[in-house]
Design an enzyme around this catalytic site. Structure first.
Site, PDB file in Angstrom:
ATOM      1  N   HIS A   1      38.580  22.134  12.722  1.00 46.35           N
ATOM      2  CA  HIS A   1      38.886  22.946  13.802  1.00 46.35           C
ATOM      3  C   HIS A   1      40.348  23.807  13.514  1.00 46.35           C
ATOM      4  O   HIS A   1      41.089  23.256  13.957  1.00 46.35           O
ATOM      5  CB  HIS A   1      39.135  22.337  15.067  1.00 46.35           C
ATOM      6  CG  HIS A   1      39.137  23.295  16.259  1.00 46.35           C
ATOM      7  ND1 HIS A   1      38.745  23.051  17.610  1.00 46.35           N
ATOM      8  CD2 HIS A   1      39.445  24.570  16.515  1.00 46.35           C
ATOM      9  CE1 HIS A   1      38.787  23.995  18.302  1.00 46.35           C
ATOM     10  NE2 HIS A   1      39.396  24.900  17.659  1.00 46.35           N
TER      11      HIS A   1
ATOM     12  N   HIS B   1      33.874  15.271  21.694  1.00 47.71           N
ATOM     13  CA  HIS B   1      35.242  15.192  22.374  1.00 47.71           C
ATOM     14  C   HIS B   1      35.403  13.848  23.066  1.00 47.71           C
ATOM     15  O   HIS B   1      34.823  13.691  23.840  1.00 47.71           O
ATOM     16  CB  HIS B   1      35.575  16.373  23.297  1.00 47.71           C
ATOM     17  CG  HIS B   1      37.140  16.481  23.442  1.00 47.71           C
ATOM     18  ND1 HIS B   1      37.718  17.491  22.506  1.00 47.71           N
ATOM     19  CD2 HIS B   1      37.835  15.928  24.083  1.00 47.71           C
ATOM     20  CE1 HIS B   1      39.016  17.447  22.947  1.00 47.71           C
ATOM     21  NE2 HIS B   1      39.199  16.249  24.018  1.00 47.71           N
TER      22      HIS B   1
ATOM     23  N   GLU C   1      34.840  24.701  13.409  1.00 48.21           N
ATOM     24  CA  GLU C   1      35.034  24.840  14.831  1.00 48.21           C
ATOM     25  C   GLU C   1      36.080  25.960  15.053  1.00 48.21           C
ATOM     26  O   GLU C   1      36.959  25.969  14.399  1.00 48.21           O
ATOM     27  CB  GLU C   1      35.373  23.858  15.702  1.00 48.21           C
ATOM     28  CG  GLU C   1      34.287  22.612  15.488  1.00 48.21           C
ATOM     29  CD  GLU C   1      34.950  21.467  16.528  1.00 48.21           C
ATOM     30  OE1 GLU C   1      35.691  21.183  16.494  1.00 48.21           O
ATOM     31  OE2 GLU C   1      33.653  20.600  17.119  1.00 48.21           O
TER      32      GLU C   1
HETATM   33  C1  LIG Z   1      36.032  20.989  19.995  1.00 45.81           C
HETATM   34  C2  LIG Z   1      36.466  19.607  20.366  1.00 45.81           C
HETATM   35  O1  LIG Z   1      36.349  19.104  21.427  1.00 45.81           O
HETATM   36  C3  LIG Z   1      37.125  19.165  19.116  1.00 45.81           C
HETATM   37  O2  LIG Z   1      36.458  19.275  18.011  1.00 45.81           O
HETATM   38  C4  LIG Z   1      38.382  19.782  18.649  1.00 45.81           C
HETATM   39  O3  LIG Z   1      38.446  19.950  17.585  1.00 45.81           O
HETATM   40  C5  LIG Z   1      39.702  18.877  19.122  1.00 45.81           C
HETATM   41  O4  LIG Z   1      40.681  19.337  18.721  1.00 45.81           O
HETATM   42  P1  LIG Z   1      42.227  18.787  18.465  1.00 45.81           P
HETATM   43  O5  LIG Z   1      41.644  17.738  17.311  1.00 45.81           O
HETATM   44  O6  LIG Z   1      43.188  20.011  18.151  1.00 45.81           O
HETATM   45  O7  LIG Z   1      42.567  18.218  19.907  1.00 45.81           O
HETATM   46  N1  LIG Z   2      33.587  18.604  18.640  1.00 49.02           N
HETATM   47  C1  LIG Z   2      34.320  17.185  18.580  1.00 49.02           C
HETATM   48  C2  LIG Z   2      35.266  16.964  17.355  1.00 49.02           C
HETATM   49  O1  LIG Z   2      34.723  17.403  16.517  1.00 49.02           O
HETATM   50  C3  LIG Z   2      36.106  15.901  17.614  1.00 49.02           C
HETATM   51  O2  LIG Z   2      36.439  15.736  18.998  1.00 49.02           O
HETATM   52  P1  LIG Z   2      37.519  14.332  18.984  1.00 49.02           P
HETATM   53  O3  LIG Z   2      36.758  13.107  18.762  1.00 49.02           O
HETATM   54  O4  LIG Z   2      38.703  14.625  18.084  1.00 49.02           O
HETATM   55  O5  LIG Z   2      37.794  14.377  20.442  1.00 49.02           O
END
Ligand SMILES: CC(=O)[C@@H](O)[C@H](O)COP(=O)(O)O
Ligand SMILES: NCC(=O)COP(=O)(O)O
Length: 260
Positions: A51, A204, A83
């Site tokens: 992301h 998440h 993402e």
């Molecule tokens: C979209 C989501 O829920 C996660 O993939 C996101 O990448 C979390 O971002 P952080 O790792 O910056 O908290």
């Molecule tokens: N889309 C969720 C992700 O890529 C990772 O979320 P998290 O496990 O770091 O909360």
């Protein structure tokens, strides 16, 4: 039933944001994001998620390009999922790299973390052309959505291939008296997605403890993307043992063994 056909278990995509977060606190290049990807894929992870937020707090553009090159060269069967907010920097990566999948996330630039899905009644017409563009480049599009069964069909209407259910509300309820209510919400949202012809991803705050209950309650989840808890576990157990533990949790949920 032993020996019978096993339903395809859910794919595990490891989110490497937090490896990059630690790496960015020195100018030494360690821990390596590409080495983390290699070790996770060697252990059986199905893909890698990143992301690249506009403030580059963790994953940076160079990481995205290096991971894309690594998967293309050494892991052609693994999926790359990028993402981001398509109105910020995500589409630049989609156009340049054409990953297997992109996940549209409605985060603001300085947001602490992702904490809500799309409001497609408000933003549906704005995201529709960007979804069409990504798909025209051969990139699967998943929309980050809250577990609201009424809203899910709008994702199909704007052209998405999949939805990613934002699972923090379930994770926060896991192990409490509210767990059942949350699982019913997510099961209804998953059912609405299937009825609309959408694939279901989830992510998440998932972890190896709360994952089996979720996958049992929400049938047909194609992919879970997990980062924060998995990388935290890897600090204790190492990448390989951690990925194997998450894959075992997925298989347990698919009926591949007991929780004991
Ligand atoms: C979209 C989501 O829920 C996660 O993939 C996101 O990448 C979390 O971002 P952080 O790792 O910056 O908290
Ligand atoms: N889309 C969720 C992700 O890529 C990772 O979320 P998290 O496990 O770091 O909360």
């Amino acid at each position: 039933m032993h020996g019978g056909p096993r339903v395809n278990p859910t794919a595990l995509s490891v989110n490497l944001n937090k490896v990059a977060l630690v790496r960015n606190t020195r100018h030494l290049g360690i821990p390596s994001v590409t080495r983390a990807a290699t070790l996770c894929l060697q252990a059986g992870a199905h893909g890698i998620t990143v992301h690249p937020r506009p403030d580059a707090r963790h994953i940076r553009g160079d990481d995205v390009r290096a991971l894309h090159a690594l998967l293309k060269k050494d892991w052609p069967r693994a999926e790359f999922n990028i993402e981001g907010n398509p109105f910020h920097n995500l589409m630049d990566f989609v156009r340049e790299l054409r990953p297997h999948q992109c996940t549209f996330v409605p985060d603001s630039e300085g947001q602490f973390t992702s904490d809500h899905g799309w409001d497609l009644e408000k933003d549906g017409e704005r995201v529709k052309p960007l979804i069409a563009e990504a798909k025209s480049l051969g990139v699967r599009v998943s929309l980050f959505m809250d577990a609201d069964a009424r809203a899910i069909p709008l994702a199909k209407a704007v052209g998405a291939d999949r939805v990613e259910l934002y699972t923090e509300p379930y994770a926060a309820a896991w192990g409490t008296t509210r767990q059942g209510e949350q699982l019913r919400r997510f099961a209804a949202a998953g059912q609405a997605a299937h009825a609309a012809g959408l694939g279901v991803n989830a992510g998440h705050d998932l972890n190896r403890d709360n994952l089996p209950d979720f996958l049992r309650a929400v049938p047909g989840v194609l992919e879970v993307s997990i980062g924060h808890a998995l990388i935290a576990d890897a600090l204790e157990m190492g990448y390989a043992a951690t990925v194997r533990a998450y894959l075992a949790a997925i298989h347990r949920a698919a009926g591949g063994g007991s929780d004991q």
